[in-house]
Design an enzyme around this catalytic site. Structure first.
Site, mmCIF file in Angstrom:
data_model
loop_
_atom_site.group_PDB
_atom_site.id
_atom_site.type_symbol
_atom_site.label_atom_id
_atom_site.label_comp_id
_atom_site.label_asym_id
_atom_site.label_seq_id
_atom_site.Cartn_x
_atom_site.Cartn_y
_atom_site.Cartn_z
ATOM 1 N N ARG A 72 0.870 -1.184 0.000
ATOM 2 C CA ARG A 72 0.000 0.000 0.000
ATOM 3 C C ARG A 72 0.900 1.225 0.000
ATOM 4 O O ARG A 72 1.679 1.433 0.929
ATOM 5 C CB ARG A 72 -0.894 -0.024 1.222
ATOM 6 C CG ARG A 72 -1.970 1.027 1.209
ATOM 7 C CD ARG A 72 -2.859 0.887 2.433
ATOM 8 N NE ARG A 72 -3.701 -0.295 2.392
ATOM 9 C CZ ARG A 72 -4.292 -0.828 3.465
ATOM 10 N NH1 ARG A 72 -4.126 -0.288 4.645
ATOM 11 N NH2 ARG A 72 -5.053 -1.896 3.351
ATOM 12 N N ARG A 141 -2.315 6.437 9.444
ATOM 13 C CA ARG A 141 -2.283 5.969 8.044
ATOM 14 C C ARG A 141 -2.365 7.149 7.077
ATOM 15 O O ARG A 141 -2.402 8.297 7.486
ATOM 16 C CB ARG A 141 -3.470 5.034 7.804
ATOM 17 C CG ARG A 141 -3.573 3.869 8.773
ATOM 18 C CD ARG A 141 -2.568 2.808 8.420
ATOM 19 N NE ARG A 141 -2.731 1.610 9.216
ATOM 20 C CZ ARG A 141 -3.509 0.570 8.902
ATOM 21 N NH1 ARG A 141 -4.266 0.600 7.826
ATOM 22 N NH2 ARG A 141 -3.542 -0.505 9.659
ATOM 23 N N LYS A 214 -4.230 0.706 14.507
ATOM 24 C CA LYS A 214 -4.232 1.647 13.385
ATOM 25 C C LYS A 214 -4.914 2.962 13.785
ATOM 26 O O LYS A 214 -5.775 2.990 14.678
ATOM 27 C CB LYS A 214 -4.961 1.034 12.193
ATOM 28 C CG LYS A 214 -6.363 0.575 12.508
ATOM 29 C CD LYS A 214 -7.142 0.144 11.272
ATOM 30 C CE LYS A 214 -6.594 -1.119 10.634
ATOM 31 N NZ LYS A 214 -7.565 -1.735 9.697
ATOM 32 N N LYS A 216 -6.503 6.765 11.990
ATOM 33 C CA LYS A 216 -6.870 7.368 10.702
ATOM 34 C C LYS A 216 -7.369 8.801 10.868
ATOM 35 O O LYS A 216 -8.144 9.077 11.773
ATOM 36 C CB LYS A 216 -7.968 6.518 10.044
ATOM 37 C CG LYS A 216 -7.506 5.087 9.781
ATOM 38 C CD LYS A 216 -8.561 4.267 9.102
ATOM 39 C CE LYS A 216 -7.973 2.918 8.686
ATOM 40 N NZ LYS A 216 -8.977 2.059 8.038
ATOM 41 N N CYS A 436 -15.004 -3.464 -1.401
ATOM 42 C CA CYS A 436 -13.626 -3.683 -0.933
ATOM 43 C C CYS A 436 -12.970 -4.771 -1.774
ATOM 44 O O CYS A 436 -13.628 -5.458 -2.549
ATOM 45 C CB CYS A 436 -13.633 -4.089 0.532
ATOM 46 S SG CYS A 436 -14.218 -5.779 0.756
ATOM 47 N N CYS A 442 -7.573 -10.952 -0.007
ATOM 48 C CA CYS A 442 -7.742 -10.584 1.399
ATOM 49 C C CYS A 442 -7.965 -11.818 2.272
ATOM 50 O O CYS A 442 -8.912 -12.587 2.043
ATOM 51 C CB CYS A 442 -8.916 -9.621 1.556
ATOM 52 S SG CYS A 442 -9.148 -9.193 3.287
ATOM 53 N N CYS A 481 -16.356 -8.990 4.468
ATOM 54 C CA CYS A 481 -16.349 -9.358 5.889
ATOM 55 C C CYS A 481 -16.755 -8.129 6.693
ATOM 56 O O CYS A 481 -16.878 -7.034 6.143
ATOM 57 C CB CYS A 481 -14.964 -9.873 6.298
ATOM 58 S SG CYS A 481 -13.813 -8.589 6.835
ATOM 59 N N CYS A 485 -14.093 -2.213 5.221
ATOM 60 C CA CYS A 485 -13.131 -1.448 4.409
ATOM 61 C C CYS A 485 -13.782 -0.566 3.335
ATOM 62 O O CYS A 485 -13.182 0.411 2.905
ATOM 63 C CB CYS A 485 -12.125 -2.390 3.772
ATOM 64 S SG CYS A 485 -11.163 -3.290 5.007
#
Ligand code: SRM
Ligand code: SF4
Length: 571
Positions: A72, A141, A214, A216, A436, A442, A481, A485
């Site tokens: 990424r 991120r 994480k 954001k 996503c 994934c 899932c 995302c």
């Protein structure tokens, strides 16, 4: 005293994210990394993955899974140059699977890179001043920002703040340059700065165990909520006066991931803390980050995000802690209005007389197919373009700052390859759709998303045309899932994969991204999704009030209850 999770120990013992990555990369016996390094490589922007389409076949043949890596690449505020675009295009062929993914956070992803090619790939984009540090991992991120910085002076000013935030909270470890580029930071023209004191790495904001999870940050310029700021740990809503940026309403505690069967986990929108001036913005962001660093849960990663810290501390105590750390008191939140959370597609003129074209990119995937040579077209555009590219938070692409002289040539390429047709001749629902990555890369996916949503939309398009809703911008989002995302819990229609071919259907998100949706029905296959959506869309077409959005309609009709807070999401 918290009993620290395994990942906390790995970070602590890693010497600022080095671990044994060098040994892992040199090990030719396997295409994989040593287990601890699979955690550390995330901080360098990469995930170890397998080709899930081939997993069972390889297992049957007693072969190791086919390991490869996703990288990424950070694109702060989504702005990339034509040279950077061309390099991504080249690297995707040379080392990747021939595609580029534009993510829901304005970054590039390459998939399918073999371990032996990781260094060459990272060197390849480092040459054009792109990096992947903090693409993933327990750090701040890619910072998101409304993707049209030159649309107005305020957009430009907001973009500058976004860049400054991105720079301030990029990890400063020298390990990234050391591992991937065989040295410390080469010079100050490199994409990000590193810091050493007395020959040792230091992380002034993060410390050696970085954040609990994480983190954001997104900035948005009303009326566009095109970065879905309420889904972020920190959201900054630009407030303007007489055409100038004066500051931001700050939100904190947004995040969407949850786990099926664990109602203690929930998606949550950021709460508005109050207003701060532009000058105080960085200090307030740092105070929120360090509060999370010091108060976040490091024991169980399921509860480590800031949203749980805020709910555990209580909003007032959290806000007081932030004010005290920043030395800044929040002012009263200023009025603002969002009207949508999608991208307005097509042409726009900038204040300086140039042009932006927002291109619809289905699923954010830049790929050539026999019917649609999108990657080739964009390569041709990048070859002559004198402006820039802006990745949007909705997996679309702005070909930005096109000069009046270049516009005819760029438009001719778009015409030749069908880009104008794809952007304009779709149902509005498809233009607003997000999916996503999910399968085949994934590891978390229970069901398809990006590879499946277009064919489901082909069928929903039929219903939309019959009900005269083909120009109605209803936002639909699908994930493989419950991690969220593609931000499905903010959609008017959310589909979340439960098992192969089966989805939970969520309804009632606000069109401007300011309200979560609610579970309507579980475990629907395609026939059931269409069966359930048809009467709802028919009723909407017949009975909506003037200007009413689908998400509001299903609440007015009591098809689902409105969700007012993450804690009510499962109610
Ligand atoms: Fe995500 C994990 C892809 C945006 C919430 N996300 C993953 C991983 C790395 C799977 C994994 O852990 O093994 C996925 C890689 C798939 C692949 O093969 O590429 C993945 N996430 C993506 C992207 C590429 C989706 C896309 O199709 O665009 C987006 C990359 C954004 C970027 O450039 O940084 C992406 N992920 C999001 C968002 C949306 C956003 O940030 O606006 C969310 C919801 C917001 C949030 O963070 O709460 C999101 N991803 C997650 C979560 C759940 C986090 C949680 O708090 O529970 C995970 C799993 C985790 O962290 O444990 C996850
Ligand atoms: Fe993978 Fe789930 Fe994220 Fe989709 S939502 S990319 S399936 S982690």
């Amino acid at each position: 005293m918290q009993k620290l999770s395994e990942v906390e120990h790995i970070k602590d013992n890693s010497d600022y994210l080095r671990g044994s990555l060098n040994e892992s990369l040199d090990n030719r016996i396997t295409g994989a990394l040593f287990p601890d390094d699979t955690n550390l490589i995330k901080f360098h922007g990469s995930y170890q993955q397998t080709d899930r389409d081939l997993d069972s076949e390889r297992k049957a043949q007693k072969l190791e899974s086919l390991f490869s890596f996703m990288i990424r690449i950070r694109v702060p505020a989504g702005v990339a140059t034509p040279a950077q675009w061309l390099r991504m295009d080249e690297l995707s062929d040379q080392y990747g699977n021939g595609t580029i993914k534009l993510t829901t956070r304005q970054a590039f992803q390459l998939h399918g890179i073999r371990k032996r090619d990781l260094k060459a790939t990272i060197r390849g984009f480092n040459d054009v001043l792109l990096d992947s540090i903090a693409g993933c991992g327990d750090v701040n991120r890619n910072v998101m920002c409304s993707p049209n910085p030159n649309e107005s002076r305020v957009h430009q000013a907001v973009f500058e703040v976004g860049k400054a935030i991105s720079d301030a909270f990029t990890p400063q470890t020298t390990s990234y340059y050391e591992i991937w580029l065989d040295g410390e930071q080469v010079d100050e023209t490199q994409p990000f700065r590193t810091t050493k004191t007395e020959g040792k790495d230091v992380e002034p904001v993060y410390g050696k165990t970085y954040l609990p999870r994480k983190f954001k940050i997104a900035l948005a310029v009303p009326p566009h909520n095109d970065t879905d700021i309420f889904a972020n740990d920190i959201g900054l809503i630009a407030i303007q006066q007489d055409g100038e940026l004066i500051g931001f309403n700050v939100t904190a505690g947004g995040g969407l991931g949850m786990t099926f069967g664990m109602p203690e986990t929930y998606p949550r929108l950021g709460d508005v803390l109050g207003f701060v001036s532009v000058a105080d913005t960085l200090a307030v962001c740092e105070a929120i980050i360090t509060t999370q660093r010091d108060f976040g849960n490091r024991e169980n990663r399921k509860f480590s995000r800031l949203k749980y810290t805020v709910d555990r501390m209580g909003l007032d105590a959290f806000k007081a802690e932030v004010e005290q750390r920043a030395g800044v008191a929040f002012g009263a939140a200023q009025p603002y209005e969002f009207t949508h959370n999608g991208d307005p597609l097509g042409w726009k003129t900038t204040e300086s007389g140039k042009f932006n074209f927002t291109l619809f990119v289905e699923g954010g995937r830049i790929v050539d197919t026999p019917q649609y040579a999108l990657r080739t077209a964009l390569r041709a555009i990048a070859g002559i373009h004198d402006g820039d590219f802006r990745l949007t938070g909705n997996q679309n692409l702005v070909i930005g700052n096109i000069s009046p002289e270049k516009r005819p040539a760029i438009e001719a390429i778009m015409e030749k390859y069908g880009l104008l047709n794809t952007t304009f001749n779709q149902t509005a629902m498809r233009q607003f759709a997000l999916a996503c990555v999910a399968l085949n890369t994934c590891s978390q996916a229970f069901a398809e998303a990006e590879r499946y949503l277009p064919s489901l939309l082909d069928k929903i398009d039929g219903i939309l045309r019959q009900t005269h809703l083909d120009r109605e911008p209803i936002n639909i989002r699908m994930t493989g899932c419950p991690n969220g995302c593609a931000r499905p819990y903010l959609a008017e229609i959310g589909l979340v994969g439960k098992s192969p071919g089966y989805y939970n259907l969520y309804l009632g998100g606000a069109h401007d991204g300011s309200r979560l949706n609610k579970l309507y029905l579980e475990m629907l296959d395609e026939a059931a999704i269409l069966r359930e959506l048809t009467p709802l869309l028919e009723a909407f077409s017949r009975e909506r009030t003037r200007g009413e959005h689908f998400g509001d309609f299903v609440i007015r009709k009591e098809i689902v209850a409105a969700t007012h807070h993450g804690l009510d999401f499962h109610a």
